[in-house]
Motif scaffolding. Structure first.
Motif, mmCIF file in Angstrom:
data_model
loop_
_atom_site.group_PDB
_atom_site.id
_atom_site.type_symbol
_atom_site.label_atom_id
_atom_site.label_comp_id
_atom_site.label_asym_id
_atom_site.label_seq_id
_atom_site.Cartn_x
_atom_site.Cartn_y
_atom_site.Cartn_z
ATOM 1 N N VAL A 49 37.083 40.640 36.778
ATOM 2 C CA VAL A 49 37.307 42.085 36.887
ATOM 3 C C VAL A 49 37.942 42.462 38.232
ATOM 4 N N PRO A 50 37.436 41.959 39.374
ATOM 5 C CA PRO A 50 38.116 42.299 40.631
ATOM 6 C C PRO A 50 39.549 41.772 40.681
ATOM 7 N N LEU A 51 39.791 40.625 40.066
ATOM 8 C CA LEU A 51 41.168 40.108 40.015
ATOM 9 C C LEU A 51 42.082 41.067 39.259
ATOM 10 N N LEU A 52 41.591 41.607 38.150
ATOM 11 C CA LEU A 52 42.383 42.558 37.370
ATOM 12 C C LEU A 52 42.699 43.795 38.212
ATOM 13 N N LEU A 53 41.674 44.360 38.832
ATOM 14 C CA LEU A 53 41.886 45.561 39.650
ATOM 15 C C LEU A 53 42.863 45.283 40.789
ATOM 16 N N ASP A 54 42.679 44.161 41.473
ATOM 17 C CA ASP A 54 43.547 43.837 42.604
ATOM 18 C C ASP A 54 44.978 43.529 42.161
ATOM 19 N N SER A 128 29.261 43.027 44.602
ATOM 20 C CA SER A 128 29.922 43.577 45.789
ATOM 21 C C SER A 128 31.434 43.383 45.707
ATOM 22 N N ASP A 129 31.899 42.301 45.088
ATOM 23 C CA ASP A 129 33.338 42.094 44.892
ATOM 24 C C ASP A 129 33.921 43.172 43.976
ATOM 25 N N VAL A 130 33.209 43.462 42.889
ATOM 26 C CA VAL A 130 33.678 44.485 41.949
ATOM 27 C C VAL A 130 33.726 45.850 42.642
ATOM 28 N N VAL A 131 32.673 46.185 43.371
ATOM 29 C CA VAL A 131 32.608 47.479 44.053
ATOM 30 C C VAL A 131 33.746 47.602 45.071
ATOM 31 N N ALA A 132 33.991 46.545 45.839
ATOM 32 C CA ALA A 132 35.074 46.579 46.834
ATOM 33 C C ALA A 132 36.437 46.733 46.159
ATOM 34 N N SER A 133 36.663 46.005 45.083
ATOM 35 C CA SER A 133 37.935 46.110 44.361
ATOM 36 C C SER A 133 38.113 47.483 43.740
#
Length: 143
Positions: A49-54, A128-133
């Motif tokens: 998920v963070p990869l997608l957002l980023d 925390s990775d998801v929240v940051a992204s």
């Protein structure tokens, strides 16, 4: 209109950042997803998920007109292309799934991100990775 969903596969015990899951993307031209393929295209969903957002952020900031997402531990891929008017086409394996505005894309991605985030325990590193992204993604939305 574009709709995305992120699911965690059942039977993995207590939720963790390493859970396997799937992404589905539906548009006016069809649907694609990571589930049901041989070989398996499931992914570590909370890390993907963070990869997608980023990967999508440069479309919103105007730095890039294309973005590619490949999940963690999978070959499942989505391609995004923004035209001059801000319309984004989403494709998989060379076939267009649908088109949408940047605003619709943001909504299609953020809703399922918030849902999958709610399944992670507070102290999990992936949370925390998801929240940051999510924070970086929201900051890139300039409208």
């Amino acid at each position: 209109m574009l709709k995305m969903s992120f699911t965690v596969r059942p039977g993995q015990g207590e939720p963790s950042g390493f859970d396997l899951g799937d992404i589905t993307c539906e548009g006016e031209s069809g649907a694609v997803g990571s589930a049901g393929h041989v070989p398996d295209q499931g992914m570590m969903i909370h890390l993907s998920v963070p990869l997608l957002l980023d990967s999508l952020r440069p479309l919103f900031t105007g730095r890039r007109k294309t973005a590619t997402f490949v999940g963690t531990g999978t070959s499942f891929r989505l391609d995004f292309r923004r035209d001059r008017k801000g319309t984004v086409s989403v494709s998989a394996q060379g076939t267009t799934v649908g088109t949408c505005s940047l605003e619709e894309l943001a909504d299609a991605v953020l809703r399922p991100v918030e849902k999958v985030l709610s399944t992670l325990p507070e102290g999990d590193g992936a949370r925390s990775d998801v929240v940051a992204s999510m924070g970086r993604f929201r900051a890139s939305m300039t409208w």
